[in-house]
Motif scaffolding. Structure first.
Motif, PDB file in Angstrom:
ATOM      1  N   ALA A 170      31.450 -26.318   8.072  1.00  0.00           N
ATOM      2  CA  ALA A 170      30.637 -27.417   7.521  1.00  0.00           C
ATOM      3  C   ALA A 170      31.160 -27.884   6.171  1.00  0.00           C
ATOM      4  O   ALA A 170      31.080 -29.070   5.851  1.00  0.00           O
ATOM      5  N   LEU A 171      31.666 -26.955   5.371  1.00  0.00           N
ATOM      6  CA  LEU A 171      32.193 -27.298   4.045  1.00  0.00           C
ATOM      7  C   LEU A 171      33.549 -26.632   3.876  1.00  0.00           C
ATOM      8  O   LEU A 171      33.700 -25.448   4.174  1.00  0.00           O
ATOM      9  N   ASP A 172      34.501 -27.410   3.389  1.00  0.00           N
ATOM     10  CA  ASP A 172      35.863 -26.875   3.308  1.00  0.00           C
ATOM     11  C   ASP A 172      36.412 -27.079   1.899  1.00  0.00           C
ATOM     12  O   ASP A 172      36.723 -28.203   1.504  1.00  0.00           O
ATOM     13  N   LYS A 173      36.489 -25.997   1.141  1.00  0.00           N
ATOM     14  CA  LYS A 173      37.073 -25.999  -0.207  1.00  0.00           C
ATOM     15  C   LYS A 173      36.469 -27.087  -1.110  1.00  0.00           C
ATOM     16  O   LYS A 173      37.172 -27.969  -1.600  1.00  0.00           O
ATOM     17  N   ILE A 174      35.165 -27.015  -1.283  1.00  0.00           N
ATOM     18  CA  ILE A 174      34.471 -27.999  -2.117  1.00  0.00           C
ATOM     19  C   ILE A 174      34.493 -27.540  -3.579  1.00  0.00           C
ATOM     20  O   ILE A 174      34.180 -26.383  -3.875  1.00  0.00           O
ATOM     21  N   ASN A 175      34.840 -28.450  -4.445  1.00  0.00           N
ATOM     22  CA  ASN A 175      34.748 -28.206  -5.887  1.00  0.00           C
ATOM     23  C   ASN A 175      33.909 -29.323  -6.491  1.00  0.00           C
ATOM     24  O   ASN A 175      34.191 -30.498  -6.244  1.00  0.00           O
ATOM     25  N   LEU A 176      32.888 -28.934  -7.238  1.00  0.00           N
ATOM     26  CA  LEU A 176      31.976 -29.940  -7.777  1.00  0.00           C
ATOM     27  C   LEU A 176      31.301 -29.379  -9.028  1.00  0.00           C
ATOM     28  O   LEU A 176      30.951 -28.196  -9.071  1.00  0.00           O
ATOM     29  N   LYS A 177      31.143 -30.241 -10.018  1.00  0.00           N
ATOM     30  CA  LYS A 177      30.412 -29.815 -11.231  1.00  0.00           C
ATOM     31  C   LYS A 177      29.218 -30.745 -11.403  1.00  0.00           C
ATOM     32  O   LYS A 177      29.366 -31.970 -11.318  1.00  0.00           O
ATOM     33  N   ILE A 178      28.051 -30.185 -11.619  1.00  0.00           N
ATOM     34  CA  ILE A 178      26.846 -31.006 -11.827  1.00  0.00           C
ATOM     35  C   ILE A 178      26.323 -30.686 -13.227  1.00  0.00           C
ATOM     36  O   ILE A 178      26.119 -29.504 -13.571  1.00  0.00           O
ATOM     37  N   TYR A 179      26.150 -31.747 -14.001  1.00  0.00           N
ATOM     38  CA  TYR A 179      25.830 -31.561 -15.414  1.00  0.00           C
ATOM     39  C   TYR A 179      24.374 -31.896 -15.712  1.00  0.00           C
ATOM     40  O   TYR A 179      23.738 -32.661 -14.984  1.00  0.00           O
ATOM     41  N   ASP A 180      23.908 -31.330 -16.799  1.00  0.00           N
ATOM     42  CA  ASP A 180      22.611 -31.696 -17.348  1.00  0.00           C
ATOM     43  C   ASP A 180      22.654 -33.209 -17.602  1.00  0.00           C
ATOM     44  O   ASP A 180      23.588 -33.705 -18.214  1.00  0.00           O
ATOM     45  N   GLY A 181      21.697 -33.941 -17.072  1.00  0.00           N
ATOM     46  CA  GLY A 181      21.701 -35.397 -17.272  1.00  0.00           C
ATOM     47  C   GLY A 181      22.174 -36.165 -16.057  1.00  0.00           C
ATOM     48  O   GLY A 181      22.152 -37.388 -16.070  1.00  0.00           O
ATOM     49  N   ASP A 182      22.576 -35.453 -15.009  1.00  0.00           N
ATOM     50  CA  ASP A 182      23.032 -36.161 -13.799  1.00  0.00           C
ATOM     51  C   ASP A 182      21.847 -36.679 -12.985  1.00  0.00           C
ATOM     52  O   ASP A 182      20.849 -35.958 -12.787  1.00  0.00           O
ATOM     53  N   LEU A 183      21.988 -37.900 -12.496  1.00  0.00           N
ATOM     54  CA  LEU A 183      21.069 -38.426 -11.475  1.00  0.00           C
ATOM     55  C   LEU A 183      22.011 -38.855 -10.351  1.00  0.00           C
ATOM     56  O   LEU A 183      22.629 -39.907 -10.421  1.00  0.00           O
ATOM     57  N   MET A 184      22.138 -38.015  -9.395  1.00  0.00           N
ATOM     58  CA  MET A 184      23.264 -38.093  -8.473  1.00  0.00           C
ATOM     59  C   MET A 184      22.805 -38.351  -7.038  1.00  0.00           C
ATOM     60  O   MET A 184      21.760 -37.865  -6.622  1.00  0.00           O
ATOM     61  N   ALA A 185      23.598 -39.112  -6.305  1.00  0.00           N
ATOM     62  CA  ALA A 185      23.304 -39.305  -4.877  1.00  0.00           C
ATOM     63  C   ALA A 185      24.420 -38.659  -4.065  1.00  0.00           C
ATOM     64  O   ALA A 185      25.599 -38.823  -4.380  1.00  0.00           O
ATOM     65  N   LEU A 186      24.013 -37.915  -3.049  1.00  0.00           N
ATOM     66  CA  LEU A 186      24.979 -37.344  -2.101  1.00  0.00           C
ATOM     67  C   LEU A 186      24.939 -38.229  -0.862  1.00  0.00           C
ATOM     68  O   LEU A 186      23.884 -38.340  -0.223  1.00  0.00           O
ATOM     69  N   ILE A 187      26.050 -38.879  -0.544  1.00  0.00           N
ATOM     70  CA  ILE A 187      26.047 -39.784   0.609  1.00  0.00           C
ATOM     71  C   ILE A 187      27.132 -39.373   1.606  1.00  0.00           C
ATOM     72  O   ILE A 187      28.042 -38.621   1.274  1.00  0.00           O
ATOM     73  N   GLY A 188      27.015 -39.912   2.809  1.00  0.00           N
ATOM     74  CA  GLY A 188      27.993 -39.586   3.852  1.00  0.00           C
ATOM     75  C   GLY A 188      27.350 -39.676   5.208  1.00  0.00           C
ATOM     76  O   GLY A 188      26.118 -39.663   5.319  1.00  0.00           O
ATOM     77  N   GLN A 189      28.178 -39.749   6.240  1.00  0.00           N
ATOM     78  CA  GLN A 189      27.642 -39.873   7.593  1.00  0.00           C
ATOM     79  C   GLN A 189      26.898 -38.594   7.990  1.00  0.00           C
ATOM     80  O   GLN A 189      27.034 -37.543   7.315  1.00  0.00           O
ATOM     81  N   ASN A 190      26.163 -38.646   9.096  1.00  0.00           N
ATOM     82  CA  ASN A 190      25.505 -37.440   9.612  1.00  0.00           C
ATOM     83  C   ASN A 190      26.561 -36.391   9.925  1.00  0.00           C
ATOM     84  O   ASN A 190      27.605 -36.713  10.493  1.00  0.00           O
ATOM     85  N   GLY A 191      26.294 -35.151   9.543  1.00  0.00           N
ATOM     86  CA  GLY A 191      27.240 -34.074   9.823  1.00  0.00           C
ATOM     87  C   GLY A 191      28.377 -34.001   8.819  1.00  0.00           C
ATOM     88  O   GLY A 191      29.329 -33.248   9.033  1.00  0.00           O
ATOM     89  N   SER A 192      28.270 -34.752   7.721  1.00  0.00           N
ATOM     90  CA  SER A 192      29.366 -34.730   6.738  1.00  0.00           C
ATOM     91  C   SER A 192      29.291 -33.508   5.831  1.00  0.00           C
ATOM     92  O   SER A 192      30.261 -33.189   5.147  1.00  0.00           O
ATOM     93  N   GLY A 193      28.143 -32.835   5.813  1.00  0.00           N
ATOM     94  CA  GLY A 193      28.003 -31.614   5.015  1.00  0.00           C
ATOM     95  C   GLY A 193      27.076 -31.767   3.812  1.00  0.00           C
ATOM     96  O   GLY A 193      26.968 -30.843   2.998  1.00  0.00           O
ATOM     97  N   LYS A 194      26.375 -32.893   3.716  1.00  0.00           N
ATOM     98  CA  LYS A 194      25.509 -33.133   2.546  1.00  0.00           C
ATOM     99  C   LYS A 194      24.395 -32.082   2.451  1.00  0.00           C
ATOM    100  O   LYS A 194      24.217 -31.452   1.417  1.00  0.00           O
ATOM    101  N   THR A 195      23.676 -31.929   3.564  1.00  0.00           N
ATOM    102  CA  THR A 195      22.529 -31.011   3.535  1.00  0.00           C
ATOM    103  C   THR A 195      23.002 -29.567   3.376  1.00  0.00           C
ATOM    104  O   THR A 195      22.395 -28.781   2.637  1.00  0.00           O
ATOM    105  N   THR A 196      24.112 -29.232   4.043  1.00  0.00           N
ATOM    106  CA  THR A 196      24.629 -27.863   3.910  1.00  0.00           C
ATOM    107  C   THR A 196      25.004 -27.587   2.457  1.00  0.00           C
ATOM    108  O   THR A 196      24.651 -26.530   1.907  1.00  0.00           O
ATOM    109  N   LEU A 197      25.681 -28.552   1.835  1.00  0.00           N
ATOM    110  CA  LEU A 197      26.075 -28.360   0.428  1.00  0.00           C
ATOM    111  C   LEU A 197      24.832 -28.187  -0.445  1.00  0.00           C
ATOM    112  O   LEU A 197      24.774 -27.270  -1.269  1.00  0.00           O
ATOM    113  N   SER A 198      23.830 -29.042  -0.223  1.00  0.00           N
ATOM    114  CA  SER A 198      22.663 -28.962  -1.102  1.00  0.00           C
ATOM    115  C   SER A 198      21.895 -27.658  -0.886  1.00  0.00           C
ATOM    116  O   SER A 198      21.337 -27.100  -1.832  1.00  0.00           O
TER     117      SER A 198
END
Lengths: 287, 278
Positions: free
Chosen positions: B22-50
């Protein structure tokens, strides 16, 4: 991996060399075995045999721990109903009297016998549902010439089971996201907290049943009677083939069932009287 | 944006029990102050990542560090205090017999004293603007919009720094969608929460998100300020996401002087005025 009703089983599992009808025959026939066995030790042996079959079929044993609360709560209910609600039986051996409630040796023995009769049935069902996909069961029922309407009803029920299991997983995660952590807690704590899973599942099932019924009606479904067998579009496209070993397994299962009936009622074997459990319990509680 | 990330995802790999990667070598930094949207087609891994971000799913490989804690070795209770997760369907989490006890469930789980539970529940219900006449109602019988608010309040009562909201506007009309989003923006601006929304609603993303992470087939395809990500149609096409129509129009009219980073009708109108005045 094949996604089955209760989990995942590798595609290479030997269970998939058998026809779905053989598997459903296994469920139907082996589920009857405990009805002819009263001696708890023989039913326990049946559980062990099913566990060996599970291992052979490459089922992940970790799914079993999900059913521990079910087994424990069921055992507790049976024990309570046979002891606390046993009534007054002067002909039985009274072991103790707690708050006016008489605890009898015979009723404890009965509770153990009933529990060990139900336990193999639960394991057989877990084994069957862990290795079967929804379409396997539908194919099996059709092979056994079960009327279309019954197959249709079962297919809908199985779809509901799959959805409930998925819902259960989400509900569990939703509770965890709010800090509910059952790790390290006692089995009784987990059983007590089970209600918080049941309520959302029940609510979802009610809403979904309503949607499901509306969806059927919207597509012109009407109930025409159990024996009608209209030709309809079929979503099961996989073709299955029965091999000689399917007939062999079915034959052996039937022979075993007949042998059990003969042993139980013809030869008086596998009864509670004189069983190892009865001897041990008698020695422990009465002597 | 502060230097140290609140959530740091390092070479994250997640594989489901059936073997699906579902997720392959993801690198991501989320900072204090982020208002972020996770987008992508169904099955792209958004819900798994979250779900990995708050420890509901544990990484197969790699690690996630939240507020200095590794999700692999941190209890669910500790994670719930740091990253809240509002599920798409509120019916999956409502089981108490009243709105009040539903919201109090989380604070009770983390064993707060009764006075503080009361204070937090009241605060959370105030934040979601839940009328007090509903406090003793059974959540099951509330309309969906209110059930969604109860679900959000039940997470707010835990006071997590980061809140993940899965498809908050699905099944809502435009008025309710805007109310929910403005409420999330308020949480971000007034209360200082990090907000991560998972959504397919691009106009909502364009209007409210400050940062967009686009996912496809278990990879991050684009990550940056909203306007910047929507200005990469090739990357978005890989995950079958189209920028809002107003952005597409501005991109096609770029030779007339419109910015390809236009996100809203108001921005487009302003640019039109400027071009006409020249």
């Amino acid at each position: 991996m094949n996604k089955t009703i209760l989990g995942y089983v590798p595609e290479e599992s030997p269970i998939y060399n058998t026809h779905p009808a053989t598997r459903i025959l296994f469920l139907l026939i082996v589920s009857l075995f405990p009805m002819f066995i009263s001696a708890p030790e023989w039913n326990l042996l049946l559980v062990v045999l099913i566990l060996i079959l599970m291992r052979y079929s490459r089922i992940d044993f970790s799914i079993l721990k999900l059913y521990v609360p079910v087994a424990v709560s069921m055992g507790s209910i049976i024990l309570l109903s046979y002891t606390v609600f046993a009534g007054n039986h002067p002909e039985f051996h009274e072991l103790a009297r707690v708050l006016g409630i008489r605890i009898y040796y015979e009723r404890i023995l009965d509770a153990i016998t009933v529990y060990f009769r139900i336990l193999p049935m639960i394991f057989i069902m877990i084994y069957f549902l862990s290795t079967s996909r929804e379409r396997d069961i539908i194919v099996a029922m059709r092979s056994l010439r079960i009327p279309y309407a019954v197959t249709y009803l079962v297919a809908m029920a199985l779809r509901a089971v799959g959805m409930v299991i998925e819902d259960f997983s989400i509900v569990r995660q939703a509770e965890q996201a709010r800090g509910f952590d059952p790790v390290g807690k006692s089995i009784f704590y987990k059983m007590r907290k089970f209600v918080m899973y049941i309520i959302p599942l029940f609510a979802l099932a009610l809403r979904r049943a309503d949607e499901f019924a509306n969806a059927l009606i919207a597509r012109g479904y009407s109930f025409t009677g159990l024996l009608s067998n209209p030709k309809r579009a079929d979503y099961v496209l996989t073709h299955y083939q029965a091999h000689y070993w399917d007939y062999l397994i079915s034959f052996v299962l039937i022979v075993m069932l007949v042998a059990l009936v003969v042993m139980r009622y013809g030869l008086g074997m596998l009864s509670l009287e004189g069983s190892l459990t009865e001897q041990l319990l008698r020695a422990w509680l009465l002597n | 944006m502060s230097e140290a990330p609140y959530i740091s995802v390092n070479d994250l790999v997640f594989r489901y029990p059936d073997g699906t990667l579902a997720l392959d070598k993801i690198n991501l930094k989320i900072y204090d102050g982020d208002l972020m949207a996770l987008i992508g087609q169904n099955g792209s891994g958004k819900t798994t990542l979250s779900k990995c971000l708050n420890g509901l799913l544990k990484p197969t490989e790699g690690s996630i560090i939240v507020d200095g804690l590794d999700t692999r070795h941190t209890s669910i209770t500790s994670m719930a205090k740091r990253v809240g997760y509002v599920f798409q369907n509120p019916d999956h989490q409502l089981f108490n017999s009243s709105v009040w006890s539903e919201v109090a469930y989380g604070p009770r789980n983390i064993q707060l004293p009764p006075e503080e539970i009361k204070e937090r529940v009241q605060e959370a219900l105030d934040v979601v603007r839940m009328p007090s006449r509903y406090y003793e109602e059974h959540p099951f019988f509330l309309p969906k919009g209110l059930r969604q608010r109860v679900a959000i309040a039940s997470i707010l009562a835990l006071r997590p720094k980061a809140i993940i909201v899965d498809e908050p506007t699905t099944g809502q009309d435009i008025k309710q969608s805007r109310e929910i989003m403005e409420f999330l923006v308020d949480l971000h601006e007034q209360q200082g929460h990090i907000i991560i929304i998972i959504t397919h609603d691009m106009p909502i993303v364009a209007r409210y998100a400050r940062r967009v992470v686009a996912m496809g087939q278990g990879h991050i395809l684009a990550d940056g300020p909203t306007a910047e990500v929507f200005a990469q149609p090739e990357a978005l096409a890989k995950t079958f996401v189209e920028p809002p129509q107003i952005t597409q129009l501005a991109q096609r009219c770029a030779d007339l002087g419109f910015s390809p980073r236009t996100l809203t009708v108001e921005e487009m109108m302003e640019q039109t005025r400027q071009i006409l005045n020249k």
